[in-house]
Design an enzyme around this catalytic site. Structure first.
Site, PDB file in Angstrom:
ATOM      1  N   GLU A   1    -109.171  38.060  29.013  1.00  0.00           N
ATOM      2  CA  GLU A   1    -110.169  39.469  29.664  1.00  0.00           C
ATOM      3  C   GLU A   1    -111.382  39.190  30.223  1.00  0.00           C
ATOM      4  OE1 GLU A   1    -107.535  42.331  26.991  1.00  0.00           O
ATOM      5  OE2 GLU A   1    -109.492  41.607  25.913  1.00  0.00           O
TER       6      GLU A   1
ATOM      7  N   GLU B   1    -100.242  40.290  27.337  1.00  0.00           N
ATOM      8  CA  GLU B   1    -100.350  41.374  26.393  1.00  0.00           C
ATOM      9  C   GLU B   1     -99.906  42.770  26.498  1.00  0.00           C
ATOM     10  OE1 GLU B   1    -104.161  40.978  25.079  1.00  0.00           O
ATOM     11  OE2 GLU B   1    -104.687  38.785  25.190  1.00  0.00           O
TER      12      GLU B   1
HETATM   13  P1  P53 Z   1    -107.628  44.170  18.524  1.00  0.00           P
HETATM   14  C1  P53 Z   1    -109.987  46.081  23.170  1.00  0.00           C
HETATM   15  C2  P53 Z   1    -110.615  44.818  21.878  1.00  0.00           C
HETATM   16  C3  P53 Z   1    -111.152  43.963  21.558  1.00  0.00           C
HETATM   17  C4  P53 Z   1    -110.039  42.931  22.452  1.00  0.00           C
HETATM   18  O1  P53 Z   1    -106.716  44.195  20.487  1.00  0.00           O
HETATM   19  C5  P53 Z   1    -108.955  43.647  23.198  1.00  0.00           C
HETATM   20  C6  P53 Z   1    -109.101  44.901  23.703  1.00  0.00           C
HETATM   21  C7  P53 Z   1    -108.119  45.418  24.517  1.00  0.00           C
HETATM   22  O2  P53 Z   1    -108.710  44.977  25.660  1.00  0.00           O
HETATM   23  O3  P53 Z   1    -108.904  42.670  24.471  1.00  0.00           O
HETATM   24  C8  P53 Z   1    -107.597  42.462  23.417  1.00  0.00           C
HETATM   25  O4  P53 Z   1    -106.962  42.712  18.296  1.00  0.00           O
HETATM   26  C9  P53 Z   1    -107.444  40.335  23.315  1.00  0.00           C
HETATM   27  C10 P53 Z   1    -107.135  40.150  22.024  1.00  0.00           C
HETATM   28  C11 P53 Z   1    -106.882  40.781  21.065  1.00  0.00           C
HETATM   29  C12 P53 Z   1    -105.918  42.519  21.726  1.00  0.00           C
HETATM   30  O5  P53 Z   1    -106.571  42.681  22.429  1.00  0.00           O
HETATM   31  O6  P53 Z   1    -108.037  44.637  18.596  1.00  0.00           O
HETATM   32  O7  P53 Z   1    -107.317  39.659  24.066  1.00  0.00           O
HETATM   33  O8  P53 Z   1    -107.533  39.023  21.726  1.00  0.00           O
HETATM   34  O9  P53 Z   1    -106.322  40.948  19.786  1.00  0.00           O
HETATM   35  C13 P53 Z   1    -105.354  43.647  20.894  1.00  0.00           C
HETATM   36  O10 P53 Z   1    -105.680  44.808  18.609  1.00  0.00           O
END
Ligand code: P53
Length: 476
Positions: free
Chosen positions: A179, A374
Protein backbone atom coordinates in the site's frame (compact mmCIF):
# COMPACT_ATOMS: atom_id res chain seq x y z
CA UNK A 1 -15.84 -19.29 -18.55
CA UNK A 2 -15.13 -18.30 -14.97
CA UNK A 3 -11.77 -18.35 -13.29
CA UNK A 4 -8.87 -19.36 -15.52
CA UNK A 5 -6.93 -22.54 -14.91
CA UNK A 6 -4.03 -21.84 -12.59
CA UNK A 7 -5.82 -18.96 -10.85
CA UNK A 8 -3.88 -18.25 -7.68
CA UNK A 9 -6.32 -18.67 -4.80
CA UNK A 10 -4.94 -18.01 -1.37
CA UNK A 11 -4.65 -15.83 1.68
CA UNK A 12 -2.40 -13.09 3.01
CA UNK A 13 -0.61 -12.01 6.17
CA UNK A 14 2.16 -9.58 7.07
CA UNK A 15 5.22 -10.27 9.21
CA UNK A 16 4.51 -7.68 11.83
CA UNK A 17 0.89 -8.67 12.33
CA UNK A 18 1.59 -12.40 12.28
CA UNK A 19 5.04 -13.38 13.55
CA UNK A 20 5.57 -11.82 16.97
CA UNK A 21 9.00 -12.92 18.32
CA UNK A 22 10.01 -9.30 17.90
CA UNK A 23 13.36 -9.70 19.63
CA UNK A 24 14.16 -13.30 18.79
CA UNK A 25 17.15 -14.55 16.76
CA UNK A 26 18.69 -11.13 16.38
CA UNK A 27 15.69 -9.29 14.97
CA UNK A 28 15.90 -5.49 15.20
CA UNK A 29 13.13 -3.07 16.07
CA UNK A 30 10.96 -1.55 13.36
CA UNK A 31 8.42 1.28 13.20
CA UNK A 32 5.48 -1.10 13.12
CA UNK A 33 6.50 -2.68 16.44
CA UNK A 34 5.85 0.65 18.11
CA UNK A 35 2.14 1.06 17.41
CA UNK A 36 0.30 0.59 20.71
CA UNK A 37 -3.26 -0.62 20.98
CA UNK A 38 -5.65 2.01 22.33
CA UNK A 39 -6.48 5.63 21.87
CA UNK A 40 -2.97 6.93 21.11
CA UNK A 41 -2.47 4.53 18.27
CA UNK A 42 -3.97 6.77 15.61
CA UNK A 43 -1.69 9.67 16.48
CA UNK A 44 1.36 7.40 16.27
CA UNK A 45 0.16 5.81 13.02
CA UNK A 46 -0.39 9.26 11.48
CA UNK A 47 3.08 10.40 12.51
CA UNK A 48 1.72 13.04 14.88
CA UNK A 49 2.80 11.51 18.17
CA UNK A 50 6.40 10.45 18.49
CA UNK A 51 6.92 6.94 19.81
CA UNK A 52 10.40 5.75 18.92
CA UNK A 53 10.66 3.20 21.70
CA UNK A 54 8.37 1.11 23.87
CA UNK A 55 6.86 3.23 26.63
CA UNK A 56 5.42 2.22 29.97
CA UNK A 57 1.67 2.01 30.22
CA UNK A 58 1.12 0.84 26.66
CA UNK A 59 0.49 -2.58 25.18
CA UNK A 60 2.22 -3.33 21.88
CA UNK A 61 0.36 -6.20 20.22
CA UNK A 62 2.93 -6.83 17.48
CA UNK A 63 5.57 -7.93 19.99
CA UNK A 64 4.07 -11.38 20.13
CA UNK A 65 1.24 -11.12 17.59
CA UNK A 66 -0.02 -14.68 17.02
CA UNK A 67 3.46 -16.17 17.39
CA UNK A 68 3.56 -17.24 13.76
CA UNK A 69 7.34 -17.21 14.00
CA UNK A 70 7.17 -20.41 16.01
CA UNK A 71 3.94 -21.83 14.61
CA UNK A 72 4.27 -21.37 10.86
CA UNK A 73 4.40 -25.10 10.15
CA UNK A 74 1.05 -25.71 11.78
CA UNK A 75 -0.40 -22.69 9.97
CA UNK A 76 0.93 -23.58 6.53
CA UNK A 77 -0.41 -27.11 6.99
CA UNK A 78 -3.84 -25.54 7.53
CA UNK A 79 -3.40 -23.37 4.42
CA UNK A 80 -2.52 -26.52 2.49
CA UNK A 81 -5.67 -28.17 3.80
CA UNK A 82 -7.61 -25.18 2.51
CA UNK A 83 -6.05 -25.89 -0.87
CA UNK A 84 -4.11 -22.61 -1.14
CA UNK A 85 -2.30 -22.20 -4.43
CA UNK A 86 -0.50 -19.18 -3.05
CA UNK A 87 0.34 -17.62 0.30
CA UNK A 88 1.05 -13.92 0.48
CA UNK A 89 3.34 -12.99 3.37
CA UNK A 90 6.04 -10.46 4.07
CA UNK A 91 9.65 -10.55 5.11
CA UNK A 92 10.53 -8.46 8.15
CA UNK A 93 13.39 -6.24 7.02
CA UNK A 94 14.79 -6.23 10.59
CA UNK A 95 15.16 -10.01 10.67
CA UNK A 96 17.53 -9.71 7.73
CA UNK A 97 19.23 -6.42 8.63
CA UNK A 98 18.37 -5.67 12.28
CA UNK A 99 19.49 -2.03 12.10
CA UNK A 100 19.29 -1.73 8.35
CA UNK A 101 22.92 -0.77 7.74
CA UNK A 102 24.94 -3.86 8.73
CA UNK A 103 27.58 -5.02 6.25
CA UNK A 104 26.33 -8.62 6.52
CA UNK A 105 22.81 -9.98 6.84
CA UNK A 106 21.58 -11.92 9.85
CA UNK A 107 21.79 -15.59 8.88
CA UNK A 108 19.11 -16.65 11.35
CA UNK A 109 16.61 -14.34 9.72
CA UNK A 110 17.51 -15.54 6.23
CA UNK A 111 17.23 -19.15 7.33
CA UNK A 112 13.82 -18.57 8.89
CA UNK A 113 12.23 -17.42 5.63
CA UNK A 114 14.02 -20.13 3.67
CA UNK A 115 12.37 -22.64 5.98
CA UNK A 116 9.00 -20.97 5.50
CA UNK A 117 9.33 -21.06 1.69
CA UNK A 118 10.41 -24.69 1.78
CA UNK A 119 7.41 -25.49 3.91
CA UNK A 120 5.19 -23.84 1.26
CA UNK A 121 6.96 -25.77 -1.47
CA UNK A 122 6.26 -29.03 0.29
CA UNK A 123 2.55 -28.41 -0.34
CA UNK A 124 2.88 -26.83 -3.76
CA UNK A 125 2.00 -23.38 -2.41
CA UNK A 126 3.52 -20.53 -4.39
CA UNK A 127 4.74 -17.75 -2.08
CA UNK A 128 3.84 -14.17 -2.93
CA UNK A 129 6.25 -12.05 -0.94
CA UNK A 130 5.95 -8.43 0.16
CA UNK A 131 9.40 -6.97 0.64
CA UNK A 132 8.25 -4.18 2.94
CA UNK A 133 4.84 -4.41 4.54
CA UNK A 134 5.00 -0.95 6.14
CA UNK A 135 8.18 -1.84 8.06
CA UNK A 136 11.37 0.17 8.35
CA UNK A 137 14.22 -0.47 10.80
CA UNK A 138 13.93 1.95 13.73
CA UNK A 139 17.66 2.55 13.61
CA UNK A 140 17.22 4.09 10.14
CA UNK A 141 14.17 6.01 11.33
CA UNK A 142 16.21 7.60 14.11
CA UNK A 143 19.35 8.16 12.10
CA UNK A 144 17.89 9.38 8.82
CA UNK A 145 14.22 10.13 9.42
CA UNK A 146 13.36 7.05 7.39
CA UNK A 147 12.26 7.54 3.75
CA UNK A 148 12.54 11.30 3.90
CA UNK A 149 16.23 10.64 3.36
CA UNK A 150 17.81 9.50 0.11
CA UNK A 151 20.16 7.29 2.15
CA UNK A 152 17.34 4.78 2.55
CA UNK A 153 17.51 3.73 -1.07
CA UNK A 154 20.95 2.15 -0.80
CA UNK A 155 20.08 0.22 2.35
CA UNK A 156 16.85 -0.98 0.80
CA UNK A 157 18.64 -2.07 -2.37
CA UNK A 158 21.04 -4.10 -0.31
CA UNK A 159 18.17 -5.75 1.54
CA UNK A 160 16.45 -6.52 -1.77
CA UNK A 161 19.58 -7.92 -3.38
CA UNK A 162 20.18 -10.12 -0.35
CA UNK A 163 16.74 -11.71 -0.27
CA UNK A 164 16.31 -11.92 -4.04
CA UNK A 165 19.62 -13.76 -4.28
CA UNK A 166 18.98 -16.07 -1.37
CA UNK A 167 15.43 -17.03 -2.40
CA UNK A 168 16.06 -17.37 -6.13
CA UNK A 169 14.11 -20.36 -7.33
CA UNK A 170 11.99 -20.48 -4.17
CA UNK A 171 10.01 -17.29 -4.74
CA UNK A 172 8.82 -15.89 -8.05
CA UNK A 173 6.11 -13.35 -7.16
CA UNK A 174 7.18 -10.20 -5.33
CA UNK A 175 5.51 -7.00 -4.16
CA UNK A 176 7.85 -4.20 -3.17
CA UNK A 177 5.98 -1.78 -0.86
CA UNK A 178 2.65 -2.66 0.68
CA UNK A 179 0.00 0.00 0.00
CA UNK A 180 2.58 2.50 -1.11
CA UNK A 181 0.01 5.31 -1.17
CA UNK A 182 -0.40 4.92 2.61
CA UNK A 183 2.61 7.20 3.02
CA UNK A 184 0.46 10.26 2.27
CA UNK A 185 -2.22 9.29 4.78
CA UNK A 186 -0.47 7.50 7.62
CA UNK A 187 3.24 8.28 7.18
CA UNK A 188 4.60 6.69 10.35
CA UNK A 189 2.79 3.39 10.02
CA UNK A 190 3.21 3.37 6.25
CA UNK A 191 6.85 4.39 6.02
CA UNK A 192 8.36 5.29 9.39
CA UNK A 193 8.06 9.01 8.66
CA UNK A 194 7.28 11.17 11.70
CA UNK A 195 5.87 14.58 10.80
CA UNK A 196 4.61 15.79 14.20
CA UNK A 197 7.10 18.66 14.41
CA UNK A 198 6.33 20.06 10.95
CA UNK A 199 3.83 22.54 9.56
CA UNK A 200 1.29 21.11 7.15
CA UNK A 201 3.18 22.51 4.21
CA UNK A 202 6.48 21.08 5.40
CA UNK A 203 4.83 17.73 6.04
CA UNK A 204 3.47 17.65 2.49
CA UNK A 205 6.92 18.39 1.13
CA UNK A 206 8.49 15.64 3.27
CA UNK A 207 5.85 13.07 2.31
CA UNK A 208 6.23 13.61 -1.42
CA UNK A 209 10.01 13.53 -1.20
CA UNK A 210 9.78 10.31 0.82
CA UNK A 211 7.34 8.92 -1.74
CA UNK A 212 9.85 9.73 -4.47
CA UNK A 213 12.54 7.81 -2.61
CA UNK A 214 10.22 4.83 -2.30
CA UNK A 215 9.36 5.01 -5.99
CA UNK A 216 13.03 5.08 -6.93
CA UNK A 217 13.68 2.21 -4.53
CA UNK A 218 10.77 0.35 -6.10
CA UNK A 219 12.27 0.73 -9.59
CA UNK A 220 15.61 -0.43 -8.25
CA UNK A 221 13.99 -3.48 -6.68
CA UNK A 222 12.32 -4.32 -10.00
CA UNK A 223 15.67 -4.01 -11.74
CA UNK A 224 17.47 -6.21 -9.23
CA UNK A 225 14.66 -8.80 -9.30
CA UNK A 226 14.75 -9.07 -13.09
CA UNK A 227 18.54 -9.20 -13.18
CA UNK A 228 18.78 -11.93 -10.58
CA UNK A 229 16.10 -14.05 -12.19
CA UNK A 230 14.19 -13.13 -15.36
CA UNK A 231 11.42 -15.43 -14.09
CA UNK A 232 10.68 -13.02 -11.23
CA UNK A 233 7.38 -11.17 -11.48
CA UNK A 234 7.11 -7.95 -9.52
CA UNK A 235 3.93 -6.07 -8.69
CA UNK A 236 3.03 -2.73 -7.23
CA UNK A 237 0.66 -2.66 -4.26
CA UNK A 238 -1.94 0.05 -4.12
CA UNK A 239 -4.56 0.60 -1.42
CA UNK A 240 -7.41 0.56 -3.89
CA UNK A 241 -10.97 1.82 -3.88
CA UNK A 242 -12.49 4.24 -6.29
CA UNK A 243 -14.08 7.54 -5.29
CA UNK A 244 -17.67 7.72 -6.41
CA UNK A 245 -19.17 11.16 -6.93
CA UNK A 246 -21.71 11.80 -4.19
CA UNK A 247 -24.07 13.11 -6.87
CA UNK A 248 -24.02 13.65 -10.62
CA UNK A 249 -23.24 17.30 -10.02
CA UNK A 250 -20.10 17.78 -12.15
CA UNK A 251 -18.43 19.41 -9.16
CA UNK A 252 -18.72 16.14 -7.23
CA UNK A 253 -17.46 14.22 -10.24
CA UNK A 254 -14.39 16.40 -10.50
CA UNK A 255 -13.57 16.17 -6.79
CA UNK A 256 -13.80 12.37 -7.00
CA UNK A 257 -11.64 12.22 -10.09
CA UNK A 258 -8.96 14.38 -8.50
CA UNK A 259 -8.92 12.30 -5.35
CA UNK A 260 -8.51 9.11 -7.36
CA UNK A 261 -5.52 10.66 -9.06
CA UNK A 262 -3.76 11.11 -5.70
CA UNK A 263 -3.77 7.31 -5.40
CA UNK A 264 -3.08 6.52 -9.05
CA UNK A 265 -0.05 8.79 -8.96
CA UNK A 266 1.86 5.92 -7.36
CA UNK A 267 0.76 3.15 -9.69
CA UNK A 268 1.18 5.50 -12.67
CA UNK A 269 4.86 5.91 -11.84
CA UNK A 270 5.31 2.20 -11.12
CA UNK A 271 3.44 0.94 -14.17
CA UNK A 272 4.22 3.64 -16.75
CA UNK A 273 7.64 4.66 -15.54
CA UNK A 274 7.13 8.38 -15.30
CA UNK A 275 5.54 11.03 -13.14
CA UNK A 276 2.11 11.94 -14.48
CA UNK A 277 1.86 15.55 -15.62
CA UNK A 278 -0.89 16.25 -13.09
CA UNK A 279 1.53 15.55 -10.26
CA UNK A 280 4.29 17.69 -11.72
CA UNK A 281 1.74 20.51 -12.07
CA UNK A 282 0.62 20.05 -8.50
CA UNK A 283 4.24 20.31 -7.31
CA UNK A 284 4.69 23.47 -9.37
CA UNK A 285 1.44 25.07 -8.24
CA UNK A 286 1.87 24.26 -4.57
CA UNK A 287 5.58 24.95 -4.35
CA UNK A 288 6.46 21.35 -3.56
CA UNK A 289 10.06 20.75 -4.46
CA UNK A 290 10.75 17.06 -5.08
CA UNK A 291 14.41 16.49 -5.76
CA UNK A 292 15.20 14.10 -8.57
CA UNK A 293 18.80 12.99 -8.83
CA UNK A 294 20.55 12.22 -12.04
CA UNK A 295 19.46 8.86 -13.35
CA UNK A 296 16.15 8.72 -11.44
CA UNK A 297 14.04 9.36 -14.52
CA UNK A 298 15.76 6.67 -16.56
CA UNK A 299 15.62 4.18 -13.70
CA UNK A 300 11.88 4.73 -13.28
CA UNK A 301 11.28 4.49 -17.03
CA UNK A 302 13.26 1.30 -17.55
CA UNK A 303 11.99 -0.65 -14.55
CA UNK A 304 8.23 -0.81 -14.51
CA UNK A 305 6.32 -3.49 -12.68
CA UNK A 306 4.95 -6.66 -14.28
CA UNK A 307 1.49 -6.75 -12.78
CA UNK A 308 -0.86 -4.52 -10.84
CA UNK A 309 -1.82 -5.64 -7.40
CA UNK A 310 -3.98 -3.88 -4.91
CA UNK A 311 -6.01 -4.21 -1.75
CA UNK A 312 -9.72 -3.61 -1.91
CA UNK A 313 -11.92 -3.26 1.13
CA UNK A 314 -14.26 -0.44 0.28
CA UNK A 315 -15.05 2.27 -2.22
CA UNK A 316 -14.86 5.94 -1.27
CA UNK A 317 -17.03 8.96 -1.98
CA UNK A 318 -16.10 12.48 -3.05
CA UNK A 319 -18.17 15.63 -2.90
CA UNK A 320 -17.65 19.35 -3.36
CA UNK A 321 -20.50 20.12 -1.00
CA UNK A 322 -19.26 21.03 2.50
CA UNK A 323 -22.78 20.48 3.88
CA UNK A 324 -22.46 16.75 3.32
CA UNK A 325 -20.45 16.01 6.35
CA UNK A 326 -21.18 12.45 7.34
CA UNK A 327 -17.91 10.53 7.09
CA UNK A 328 -17.08 6.85 7.27
CA UNK A 329 -15.22 5.82 10.39
CA UNK A 330 -12.46 3.42 11.24
CA UNK A 331 -10.29 3.67 8.14
CA UNK A 332 -7.25 5.86 7.53
CA UNK A 333 -8.70 6.81 4.16
CA UNK A 334 -11.17 9.55 4.90
CA UNK A 335 -14.42 9.39 2.93
CA UNK A 336 -17.94 10.71 2.87
CA UNK A 337 -20.46 8.04 3.81
CA UNK A 338 -22.23 6.32 0.94
CA UNK A 339 -25.97 6.12 1.76
CA UNK A 340 -26.43 3.09 -0.49
CA UNK A 341 -24.01 0.82 1.34
CA UNK A 342 -24.03 -1.10 4.63
CA UNK A 343 -21.05 -0.90 6.96
CA UNK A 344 -18.97 -3.41 8.89
CA UNK A 345 -18.75 -3.26 12.69
CA UNK A 346 -15.74 -0.97 12.20
CA UNK A 347 -17.55 1.39 9.84
CA UNK A 348 -15.93 0.14 6.64
CA UNK A 349 -18.57 0.24 3.93
CA UNK A 350 -19.29 -2.99 2.13
CA UNK A 351 -19.37 -2.73 -1.65
CA UNK A 352 -18.88 -5.91 -3.68
CA UNK A 353 -19.71 -4.19 -6.97
CA UNK A 354 -16.89 -1.76 -6.22
CA UNK A 355 -14.54 -4.73 -6.72
CA UNK A 356 -15.62 -5.04 -10.34
CA UNK A 357 -15.49 -1.28 -10.76
CA UNK A 358 -11.91 -1.00 -9.49
CA UNK A 359 -10.82 -3.96 -11.62
CA UNK A 360 -12.23 -2.27 -14.74
CA UNK A 361 -10.70 1.03 -13.79
CA UNK A 362 -7.21 -0.35 -13.15
CA UNK A 363 -7.21 -2.49 -16.27
CA UNK A 364 -8.36 0.37 -18.47
CA UNK A 365 -5.61 2.52 -17.02
CA UNK A 366 -2.69 0.09 -17.25
CA UNK A 367 -3.52 -2.94 -19.43
CA UNK A 368 -1.48 -5.17 -17.16
CA UNK A 369 -2.66 -8.32 -15.37
CA UNK A 370 -4.29 -7.67 -12.03
CA UNK A 371 -3.85 -9.43 -8.71
CA UNK A 372 -6.19 -8.82 -5.76
CA UNK A 373 -3.83 -9.27 -2.84
CA UNK A 374 -6.14 -8.14 -0.02
CA UNK A 375 -9.88 -8.22 0.53
CA UNK A 376 -11.92 -9.38 3.49
CA UNK A 377 -14.18 -8.57 6.38
CA UNK A 378 -12.94 -7.57 9.82
CA UNK A 379 -15.58 -8.78 12.26
CA UNK A 380 -16.15 -9.60 15.91
CA UNK A 381 -16.31 -13.39 15.89
CA UNK A 382 -17.85 -15.29 18.77
CA UNK A 383 -16.45 -18.80 19.08
CA UNK A 384 -18.14 -21.73 20.79
CA UNK A 385 -16.24 -23.77 23.40
CA UNK A 386 -14.31 -25.57 20.64
CA UNK A 387 -13.23 -22.37 18.96
CA UNK A 388 -15.71 -22.85 16.12
CA UNK A 389 -17.24 -19.69 14.63
CA UNK A 390 -20.35 -19.63 12.45
CA UNK A 391 -19.18 -16.77 10.30
CA UNK A 392 -21.90 -16.70 7.68
CA UNK A 393 -21.40 -12.92 7.39
CA UNK A 394 -17.82 -13.53 6.23
CA UNK A 395 -18.90 -16.19 3.75
CA UNK A 396 -21.48 -13.81 2.34
CA UNK A 397 -18.97 -10.95 2.09
CA UNK A 398 -16.44 -13.09 0.28
CA UNK A 399 -18.90 -14.83 -2.03
CA UNK A 400 -20.30 -11.47 -3.09
CA UNK A 401 -16.84 -10.09 -3.85
CA UNK A 402 -15.62 -13.20 -5.62
CA UNK A 403 -18.72 -13.15 -7.86
CA UNK A 404 -17.77 -9.67 -8.97
CA UNK A 405 -14.25 -10.82 -9.80
CA UNK A 406 -15.80 -13.59 -11.88
CA UNK A 407 -17.95 -11.04 -13.70
CA UNK A 408 -14.94 -8.86 -14.34
CA UNK A 409 -13.27 -11.86 -15.95
CA UNK A 410 -16.31 -13.14 -17.84
CA UNK A 411 -18.07 -9.93 -18.80
CA UNK A 412 -15.33 -7.34 -18.91
CA UNK A 413 -12.48 -9.49 -20.20
CA UNK A 414 -10.06 -8.62 -17.45
CA UNK A 415 -7.02 -10.81 -16.82
CA UNK A 416 -6.85 -11.57 -13.10
CA UNK A 417 -3.93 -13.61 -11.77
CA UNK A 418 -5.20 -14.38 -8.32
CA UNK A 419 -6.95 -13.51 -5.10
CA UNK A 420 -5.43 -13.60 -1.64
CA UNK A 421 -7.91 -12.98 1.11
CA UNK A 422 -6.58 -10.77 3.89
CA UNK A 423 -5.81 -12.23 7.28
CA UNK A 424 -6.56 -15.84 6.32
CA UNK A 425 -5.66 -16.66 9.90
CA UNK A 426 -6.70 -14.12 12.57
CA UNK A 427 -3.89 -11.61 13.10
CA UNK A 428 -3.39 -8.23 14.75
CA UNK A 429 -5.25 -5.41 12.98
CA UNK A 430 -2.96 -2.84 11.36
CA UNK A 431 -5.37 0.03 11.76
CA UNK A 432 -6.52 -0.49 15.34
CA UNK A 433 -4.04 -3.00 16.79
CA UNK A 434 -6.95 -5.09 18.00
CA UNK A 435 -7.10 -8.86 17.89
CA UNK A 436 -10.87 -8.86 18.02
CA UNK A 437 -11.05 -7.37 14.52
CA UNK A 438 -10.78 -10.74 12.83
CA UNK A 439 -10.60 -11.65 9.15
CA UNK A 440 -9.58 -15.31 9.20
CA UNK A 441 -10.85 -18.72 8.18
CA UNK A 442 -8.84 -19.84 11.18
CA UNK A 443 -9.67 -18.56 14.64
CA UNK A 444 -6.81 -17.75 17.01
CA UNK A 445 -7.43 -17.71 20.74
CA UNK A 446 -5.99 -14.35 21.75
CA UNK A 447 -7.56 -11.10 22.90
CA UNK A 448 -6.75 -7.41 22.52
CA UNK A 449 -4.42 -7.43 25.49
CA UNK A 450 -2.56 -10.57 24.55
CA UNK A 451 -4.37 -13.11 26.73
CA UNK A 452 -5.23 -16.51 25.29
CA UNK A 453 -3.75 -19.86 24.37
CA UNK A 454 -2.99 -18.99 20.71
CA UNK A 455 -4.76 -22.20 19.77
CA UNK A 456 -5.90 -22.33 16.14
CA UNK A 457 -9.34 -23.62 15.14
CA UNK A 458 -11.36 -23.72 11.94
CA UNK A 459 -14.33 -21.44 11.36
CA UNK A 460 -17.30 -22.26 9.15
CA UNK A 461 -15.71 -20.19 6.36
CA UNK A 462 -12.77 -22.62 6.33
CA UNK A 463 -14.80 -25.39 4.73
CA UNK A 464 -16.54 -22.91 2.49
CA UNK A 465 -13.32 -21.44 1.06
CA UNK A 466 -11.89 -24.91 0.63
CA UNK A 467 -14.79 -25.75 -1.69
CA UNK A 468 -14.39 -22.47 -3.54
CA UNK A 469 -10.78 -23.32 -4.30
CA UNK A 470 -11.53 -26.97 -5.12
CA UNK A 471 -14.16 -25.90 -7.64
CA UNK A 472 -11.97 -23.07 -8.97
CA UNK A 473 -14.63 -20.56 -8.00
CA UNK A 474 -17.60 -22.46 -9.46
CA UNK A 475 -19.17 -23.16 -6.07
CA UNK A 476 -19.61 -19.98 -4.08
P1 P53 B 1 -7.07 -3.51 9.46
C1 P53 B 1 -6.58 0.65 6.49
C2 P53 B 1 -5.96 0.87 7.69
C3 P53 B 1 -4.78 0.25 7.97
C4 P53 B 1 -4.22 -0.61 7.03
O1 P53 B 1 -6.78 -3.36 7.91
C5 P53 B 1 -4.87 -0.82 5.84
C6 P53 B 1 -6.08 -0.22 5.57
C7 P53 B 1 -6.88 -0.53 4.35
O2 P53 B 1 -6.50 0.06 3.21
O3 P53 B 1 -4.31 -1.59 4.92
C8 P53 B 1 -4.34 -2.98 4.80
O4 P53 B 1 -6.10 -4.49 9.97
C9 P53 B 1 -2.99 -3.49 5.20
C10 P53 B 1 -3.03 -4.61 6.20
C11 P53 B 1 -4.22 -4.46 7.12
C12 P53 B 1 -5.48 -4.53 6.28
O5 P53 B 1 -5.49 -3.47 5.36
O6 P53 B 1 -6.89 -2.15 10.02
O7 P53 B 1 -2.20 -3.83 4.09
O8 P53 B 1 -1.80 -4.63 6.86
O9 P53 B 1 -4.26 -5.36 8.15
C13 P53 B 1 -6.77 -4.48 7.08
O10 P53 B 1 -8.48 -3.97 9.58
Amino acid sequence: MGFPKGFLWGGATAANQYEGAYNVDGRGLSNVDLLPVGEDRRAVVFGEKKMFDFEDGYFYPAQNAIDGYHRYKEDIALFAELGFKTYRMSIAWTRIFPNGDEPEPNEKGLQYYEDVFNECKKYGIEPLVTISHFDTPMYLVEKYGSWRSREMIGYFEKYCRTILTRYKGLVKYWLVFNEINMILHAPFMGAGVYVGDLTEKEATQVKYQAAHHELVANASAVKIAHEIDPENQVGCMLAGGKHYPYSCNPKDVLVSQLRDREDYFFSDVQARGEYPTFMLKKFENEGINVIFEEGDKELLKENTIDFISFSYYMSRVGTADPEIAERTTGNVFDSVKNPYLPSSEWGWQIDPLGMRIILIELYDRYQKPLFIVENGLGAMDIPDENGYVEDDYRIEYMADHIKEIRDAIDLDGIPVLGYTMWGCIDIVSAGTGEMKKRYGFIYVDRDNLGNGTLKRSKKKSFDWYKKVIESNGEIL
